[in-house]
Design an enzyme around this catalytic site. Sequence first.
Site, mmCIF file in Angstrom:
data_model
loop_
_atom_site.group_PDB
_atom_site.id
_atom_site.type_symbol
_atom_site.label_atom_id
_atom_site.label_comp_id
_atom_site.label_asym_id
_atom_site.label_seq_id
_atom_site.Cartn_x
_atom_site.Cartn_y
_atom_site.Cartn_z
ATOM 1 N N ASP A 1 3.096 1.339 0.127
ATOM 2 C CA ASP A 1 3.338 2.370 -0.716
ATOM 3 C C ASP A 1 2.978 3.018 -1.472
ATOM 4 O O ASP A 1 2.197 2.298 -2.913
ATOM 5 C CB ASP A 1 4.875 2.867 -0.746
ATOM 6 C CG ASP A 1 5.183 1.479 -1.790
ATOM 7 O OD1 ASP A 1 4.420 0.685 -1.416
ATOM 8 O OD2 ASP A 1 6.598 2.139 -1.584
ATOM 9 N N ASP B 1 3.944 2.357 -4.874
ATOM 10 C CA ASP B 1 4.270 0.546 -6.174
ATOM 11 C C ASP B 1 4.063 -0.276 -5.483
ATOM 12 O O ASP B 1 4.271 -0.888 -5.950
ATOM 13 C CB ASP B 1 5.747 0.823 -6.609
ATOM 14 C CG ASP B 1 6.322 0.791 -5.623
ATOM 15 O OD1 ASP B 1 6.055 0.531 -4.157
ATOM 16 O OD2 ASP B 1 7.223 -0.353 -5.972
ATOM 17 N N GLU C 1 13.425 -5.785 5.120
ATOM 18 C CA GLU C 1 14.356 -4.381 5.279
ATOM 19 C C GLU C 1 13.445 -3.845 6.801
ATOM 20 O O GLU C 1 12.239 -4.051 6.105
ATOM 21 C CB GLU C 1 14.951 -4.212 4.251
ATOM 22 C CG GLU C 1 14.126 -3.572 3.310
ATOM 23 C CD GLU C 1 14.352 -3.506 1.412
ATOM 24 O OE1 GLU C 1 15.398 -3.675 1.374
ATOM 25 O OE2 GLU C 1 13.636 -2.364 1.081
ATOM 26 N N GLU C 2 14.312 -3.506 7.151
ATOM 27 C CA GLU C 2 13.486 -2.569 8.157
ATOM 28 C C GLU C 2 12.862 -1.177 7.209
ATOM 29 O O GLU C 2 11.681 -0.542 8.347
ATOM 30 C CB GLU C 2 14.664 -1.193 8.880
ATOM 31 C CG GLU C 2 15.696 -0.946 8.193
ATOM 32 C CD GLU C 2 15.335 0.370 7.517
ATOM 33 O OE1 GLU C 2 14.276 0.888 8.146
ATOM 34 O OE2 GLU C 2 15.746 0.591 6.575
ATOM 35 N N SER C 3 12.980 -0.891 5.736
ATOM 36 C CA SER C 3 12.196 -0.195 5.662
ATOM 37 C C SER C 3 11.204 -0.665 5.242
ATOM 38 O O SER C 3 10.539 -0.008 3.388
ATOM 39 C CB SER C 3 13.117 0.919 4.427
ATOM 40 O OG SER C 3 13.592 -0.024 3.338
ATOM 41 N N LYS D 1 10.295 -7.559 -3.157
ATOM 42 C CA LYS D 1 9.328 -7.359 -1.909
ATOM 43 C C LYS D 1 7.522 -6.862 -1.883
ATOM 44 O O LYS D 1 7.707 -6.388 -2.710
ATOM 45 C CB LYS D 1 10.003 -6.104 -0.449
ATOM 46 C CG LYS D 1 9.830 -4.104 -1.714
ATOM 47 C CD LYS D 1 10.506 -3.482 -0.711
ATOM 48 C CE LYS D 1 10.984 -2.677 -1.124
ATOM 49 N NZ LYS D 1 12.250 -2.574 -1.620
ATOM 50 N N THR E 1 19.913 1.973 -5.565
ATOM 51 C CA THR E 1 19.264 1.168 -4.930
ATOM 52 C C THR E 1 18.088 0.653 -6.016
ATOM 53 O O THR E 1 17.766 -1.002 -5.761
ATOM 54 C CB THR E 1 19.658 0.461 -3.783
ATOM 55 O OG1 THR E 1 18.437 1.857 -2.925
ATOM 56 C CG2 THR E 1 20.666 0.968 -2.542
ATOM 57 N N ASP F 1 5.129 -1.935 -2.850
ATOM 58 C CA ASP F 1 6.297 -3.483 -2.176
ATOM 59 C C ASP F 1 6.604 -3.142 -0.749
ATOM 60 O O ASP F 1 6.976 -3.717 -0.610
ATOM 61 C CB ASP F 1 7.410 -2.992 -3.624
ATOM 62 C CG ASP F 1 8.050 -1.524 -3.095
ATOM 63 O OD1 ASP F 1 7.612 -1.084 -2.419
ATOM 64 O OD2 ASP F 1 9.042 -2.152 -3.848
ATOM 65 N N ARG F 2 5.976 -1.650 0.188
ATOM 66 C CA ARG F 2 5.824 -1.081 0.892
ATOM 67 C C ARG F 2 4.727 -1.727 2.705
ATOM 68 O O ARG F 2 3.955 -2.031 1.510
ATOM 69 C CB ARG F 2 6.720 -0.443 1.284
ATOM 70 C CG ARG F 2 8.017 -0.350 0.610
ATOM 71 C CD ARG F 2 8.506 1.143 0.519
ATOM 72 N NE ARG F 2 10.076 1.867 0.598
ATOM 73 C CZ ARG F 2 11.370 2.104 0.669
ATOM 74 N NH1 ARG F 2 11.534 2.079 1.695
ATOM 75 N NH2 ARG F 2 12.042 2.305 0.166
ATOM 76 N N SER G 1 8.273 4.651 -6.330
ATOM 77 C CA SER G 1 8.567 4.422 -4.667
ATOM 78 C C SER G 1 7.231 4.682 -4.141
ATOM 79 O O SER G 1 6.434 4.865 -3.935
ATOM 80 C CB SER G 1 9.658 3.555 -4.021
ATOM 81 O OG SER G 1 9.187 2.349 -3.091
ATOM 82 N N HIS G 2 8.301 5.105 -2.954
ATOM 83 C CA HIS G 2 7.571 5.628 -0.799
ATOM 84 C C HIS G 2 7.242 7.128 -1.829
ATOM 85 O O HIS G 2 7.458 8.267 -1.075
ATOM 86 C CB HIS G 2 7.844 5.427 -0.175
ATOM 87 C CG HIS G 2 9.449 5.416 -0.320
ATOM 88 N ND1 HIS G 2 10.255 4.937 -1.095
ATOM 89 C CD2 HIS G 2 9.740 6.230 0.808
ATOM 90 C CE1 HIS G 2 11.464 5.307 -0.450
ATOM 91 N NE2 HIS G 2 11.514 5.940 -0.027
#
Length: 539
Positions: A275, A277, A361-363, A374, A16, A279-280, A111-112
């Site tokens: 996180d 990168d 999104e929930e993540s 994001k 994804t 984005d979260r 990412s994370h």
Amino acid sequence: MTLHATSPIDGQKPGTSGLRKKVKVFQQSNYLENFVQSIFDALDSCDGQRLVVGGDGRYLNRDAIQTIIQMAVANGFGELIIGQSGILSTPAASCVIRKYPSCGGIVLSASHNPGGPDEDFGIKFNGPNGGPATEAMTEVIYRNTQQISEYSKADIEPVELDVIGEHTRGSTLIRVIDSVVDYAELMQQLFDFDAMRTLISSGNFRFCFDAMHAVAGPYAQQILIDLLGAPADSVINAEPKEDFGGHHPDPNLVHAAELVERVNAQGLDFGAASDGDGDRNMVLGNHFYINPCDSLALLAAQSSQIPAYSSGLAGVARSMPTSRALDRVAAKLNLDCYETPTGWKFFGNLMDAQRITFCGEESFGTGSSHVREKDGLWAVLCWLNVFAATGKSATQLMQEHWAIYGRDYFSRHDYEGVDSDAAAAMFAELKQKLPTLAGSEYAGLSVDQADEFGYTDPVDGSVSQGQGVRIFFSSGGRIVLRLSGTGTSGATLRVYYDQFDAESLDLDPQKALAPLMRAAEAIVGIEKHTGRAAPDVVT
């Protein structure tokens, strides 16, 4: 330019969020080169095109960028834009792609996921809109990896990445830019920086941002400290490190424990983390955790307080596992609300067609149409702007929101590193049960309907099947199960629970959701199939 013979390497199918594997996998001969060449071959043409390159600074980032430069020069790109020290947060990369019209960008990030020589690395392609490659583009890239026979690579001097400036290699102009400037300028166009400065300088509002030794550190320092005037200790763990300081750069209550302790012990008004990168985001008040679903819903409800969104939203969207709190806001504001599969690329089409403005999104992902990714720091600035506009605390805002819309209790349980075959067998058995679940009772709850989620894109008509199992109950509760595509070892089983309640608004979420958890075990048999009596992470 030199042509190098190669052959396909198994396992280069992007998930994804691109291709993620252990560092040692990427260090195999031709592994990175095969995938990069497959990206270039998927483009209509590389000749004279502009390409953006950057990453989250994790281990292997610098070496990978030098390889990409060599290959981009050999493939005829006219210009490369690279973040200083090889760093661009994922939302900043999207910003730069859109500001300096490009054929796309290569983002190096897992990412994370943890970083370091024995940990994870990732690469993905973002299209000319600044968003993740479409499913169709991703399929072309994967198909190319299965039939590649050669790649092009120039024998050139390495580019100095730490100094802003211009370089020429062959006929390619290479610009090393300040990683933060373009993104910071965009944020100042969206938010009321004067109001936020006033709030912070009042002395009545204290907050802390945890950059988790990841890419968001330089962005937070420039925006929160230099531009908004926050005290220097308002940003912690600000220096990006190749191994994220030995920590897991995932902004949740487990991995951002230092932030949670600081906010609660010091009585801070607001805490946030981002996180690997950038984005979260995770946000919280004093002794008050705000789950990402509620954060998205509240920001949508309060969006008129933010200058860029004061005239209203075109629409909103959420990923399927995200709680339905956003749906209730959309209904009250008379907005279209779209339910998409997990993966930010699905929001891109809706944004490009001007159907939505806010999405999430929930993540721990929240964003808007200002970029096509994001954006963790953007979400933090949204909260700061709402605080400045309303004069209310995080707790007060959230409680007032629930009083109007009701509360969607929500939790995600992650079972990490599950045996892949066991996970596949569990899902195969569950899918066989789906047609028989409606009308049955499990652990005292009656099933209304059950299905495997599929999505037809309302813009281009593309269809995405097999996006997770949904089980709805007559109580207003829902269970979602899916296998994540963001891990690099084994399978990650994610189980999502949400339960709407219009009256009891101050329950402990795990207690409120306990009946759904019992029903999930009765229906799915998670412990039987995985051997796990409890999840590894609860958010």
